[in-house]
Design a protein around this motif. Sequence first.
Motif, short mmCIF file in Angstrom:
data_model
loop_
_atom_site.label_atom_id
_atom_site.label_comp_id
_atom_site.label_asym_id
_atom_site.label_seq_id
_atom_site.Cartn_x
_atom_site.Cartn_y
_atom_site.Cartn_z
N GLY A 57 74.18 124.76 65.03
CA GLY A 57 75.00 123.65 64.55
C GLY A 57 74.79 123.42 63.07
N ARG A 58 75.38 122.31 62.61
CA ARG A 58 75.22 121.92 61.20
C ARG A 58 74.73 120.47 61.15
NH1 ARG A 58 79.56 122.53 56.14
NH2 ARG A 58 77.94 123.00 54.59
N ARG A 59 73.66 120.27 60.45
CA ARG A 59 73.15 118.92 60.29
C ARG A 59 74.09 118.09 59.40
NH1 ARG A 59 66.67 119.79 58.98
NH2 ARG A 59 66.13 120.85 60.95
N GLN A 60 73.89 116.76 59.48
CA GLN A 60 74.71 115.90 58.64
C GLN A 60 74.43 116.11 57.16
OE1 GLN A 60 73.86 111.84 59.66
NE2 GLN A 60 71.63 112.13 59.60
N THR A 61 73.27 116.71 56.89
CA THR A 61 72.94 117.04 55.50
C THR A 61 73.62 118.31 55.02
OG1 THR A 61 70.99 118.26 56.23
CG2 THR A 61 70.69 115.94 55.67
N GLY A 62 74.34 118.97 55.94
CA GLY A 62 75.05 120.19 55.58
C GLY A 62 74.28 121.46 55.82
N GLU A 63 73.03 121.37 56.28
CA GLU A 63 72.24 122.57 56.55
C GLU A 63 72.59 123.14 57.93
OE1 GLU A 63 68.44 120.79 56.34
OE2 GLU A 63 68.19 121.17 54.18
N PHE A 64 72.56 124.46 58.02
CA PHE A 64 72.80 125.13 59.31
C PHE A 64 71.49 125.30 60.03
CE2 PHE A 64 76.22 126.45 56.46
CZ PHE A 64 77.34 126.16 57.24
N GLU A 65 71.52 125.20 61.39
CA GLU A 65 70.26 125.24 62.13
C GLU A 65 70.44 125.84 63.53
OE1 GLU A 65 68.81 121.29 62.78
OE2 GLU A 65 70.66 120.62 63.76
N ASP A 66 69.36 126.41 64.03
CA ASP A 66 69.13 126.74 65.45
C ASP A 66 70.04 127.82 66.04
OD1 ASP A 66 67.08 124.91 65.58
OD2 ASP A 66 68.40 123.27 66.23
N ARG A 67 70.69 128.65 65.22
CA ARG A 67 71.42 129.78 65.82
C ARG A 67 70.42 130.66 66.57
NH1 ARG A 67 72.34 134.93 64.79
NH2 ARG A 67 71.22 134.82 62.78
N GLY A 68 70.76 131.06 67.77
CA GLY A 68 69.88 131.84 68.63
C GLY A 68 69.05 130.98 69.56
N LYS A 69 68.92 129.66 69.24
CA LYS A 69 68.10 128.78 70.07
C LYS A 69 68.93 127.74 70.82
CE LYS A 69 63.98 128.86 67.08
NZ LYS A 69 63.04 127.99 66.30
N VAL A 70 70.01 127.30 70.23
CA VAL A 70 70.73 126.13 70.76
C VAL A 70 72.23 126.41 70.82
CG1 VAL A 70 71.30 123.70 70.33
CG2 VAL A 70 68.98 124.53 69.89
N THR A 101 68.61 138.52 76.19
CA THR A 101 68.14 138.06 74.88
C THR A 101 68.81 138.80 73.73
OG1 THR A 101 66.26 139.58 75.04
CG2 THR A 101 65.89 137.30 75.75
N ALA A 102 70.02 139.30 74.00
CA ALA A 102 70.75 139.96 72.92
C ALA A 102 71.12 138.96 71.83
CB ALA A 102 72.01 140.62 73.47
N LEU A 103 71.53 137.73 72.25
CA LEU A 103 71.86 136.69 71.29
C LEU A 103 70.94 135.48 71.42
CD1 LEU A 103 75.77 136.85 71.52
CD2 LEU A 103 74.31 137.74 69.70
N TRP A 104 70.51 135.21 72.62
CA TRP A 104 69.56 134.11 72.82
C TRP A 104 68.15 134.60 72.51
CZ3 TRP A 104 70.42 129.02 74.00
CH2 TRP A 104 71.70 128.66 74.43
N ILE A 105 67.37 133.75 71.81
CA ILE A 105 65.97 134.06 71.54
C ILE A 105 65.18 133.88 72.83
CG2 ILE A 105 63.90 133.31 70.28
CD1 ILE A 105 65.76 132.55 67.96
N SER A 106 64.27 134.80 73.10
CA SER A 106 63.43 134.73 74.29
C SER A 106 62.69 133.38 74.32
CB SER A 106 62.42 135.89 74.28
OG SER A 106 61.62 135.85 75.41
#
Length: 521
Positions: A462-475, A439-444
């Motif tokens: 990733g980046r949504r089509q709206t330009g927002e960044f999301e889910d680092r650590g999860k996906v 879990t150093a980079l992945w969320i438990s």
Amino acid sequence: MNKNLRPSLGPLLLAGLFIFLLNSCEESKINPPTLSTSPATEITYSTVLTGGNIEDHGGDEVTARGVCWSTSAKPDISGSHTVDGEGIGIFSTSIEGLTPGLTYYARAYATNSAGTGYGNEVTFSTAAATTATVTTKVVSDPSHNSASGGGDIADDGGDPITARGVCWSIRTEPFVTGPHTTDGAGTGTFDSNITGLLPGTTYFVRAYATNSKGTSYGNEVTFLTDVTVATVTTKAIPEAYVYNASGGGSVTDDGGDPLTVKGLCWSTDPEPDVSDSHTTAGTGTGTFDSNITGLLPATTYYVRAYATNSAGTVYGEEVSFTTLLGDIDGNSYRFLTIGDQVWMAENLATTKLNDGTPISNVTLAADWLSATVPAYVWYSNNEALYKLTYGALYNWHAVASNKLCPEGWHVPTEAEWNTLINFLGGVDVAGGKLKQAGTALWISPNEGATNESGFTALPGGGRRQTGEFEDRGKVAVWWTSTPSGTSDDNGFGVGLVNDKASASIGNSFTGVGRSIRCIKN
């Protein structure tokens, strides 16, 4: 007849009895034995052979006999003497422990109950001490810098040997004033180690022995030292890059002849030699380092250290390494084989297509959806923080260009991703085998993560089509190169999540930003 005139018998009888008794006493008297001394023979530095002849036991049994000796006249049994049995007759004896170069007196003796009788006195002189008698062994097992020799001292010359060994020189008649060994003392055979020699050189050797009279030498023998190839080992390659690597070797023995050159040689075929690409790293023994240059990316090479002297060229053990994959931007990537496929082990981070065309870096959220050209972005627009770990996020137009991966590689199709997933046991478990463990980079809980494939999937989000960044650590999500078929603006993507061990493939809208893993053609 006048009786007074007849002789009287009494006095006559008394006189006869006296004579009889006198003769009986003389016959029973015991005297010391009568004997003679044998001449001295077989005289050496310290021994002599002599003896005696007991001619008359003197009226009683001889209980001891032998020879006594001294450096003074008339030796007797109060001094040095041998004991050589009993009885009459001839006997011989060996006298030992004499001092070289002296005159001795000797007498045989014999003892009975009346005392000790001595024979005539004889004299002899022991041989004077000389230097020893020594022979030289034939030299064996010559190498480039050593050999085995020795000698045999048959006679110490009558004086103790205080030093012995062998001496050698490149000239005839070597002496102990030059190189020599010291191999104990005393007579007999001895062995010597001859060291510090020059290769390819003829040497002359003599055994020697020293006593108080001086040093004597054995016969001279000769031998020729060898010249052999060097002894060299190859260092492991600590790290390889896209076009170069570093390595080295160690020459522990020059074979007895100065090295003319040493270095590394390499090839894409096993057992490289100096006819292949190679470095030159000077001369002499010891450790050396070399830079291996002019390499091809993502290629396995074989390397051997080499060393050359007049006896020839010798090679160390073979080691191998594989260069990294490089892109047009100069980024480098590890890669690995999983089943029959060769995958990058890191996400793509290029900012150019492989023909050199720049990819648009669209940082503004408002511009991301409207982009109609290949585009990329760093997560949260933070290149310094996220590039090396997660690579870049690309839109579908970058994938559709078919020029995103380095030459010889491509964005994998949906079918190629399915081949990987099936090789790892199917969608239900493949995600865990692809994800980096822990879990150093992945969320438990980072469910099922073992990374047993070595793929080392990281949750770059990733980046949504709206330009927002999301889910680092999860996906972790990647593009495939396969369009979904539902629209020209859609393609398939592959996703892993932190709370499942599964892997999924599904439709992705072209306006989103996804990571890229390239696969070898």
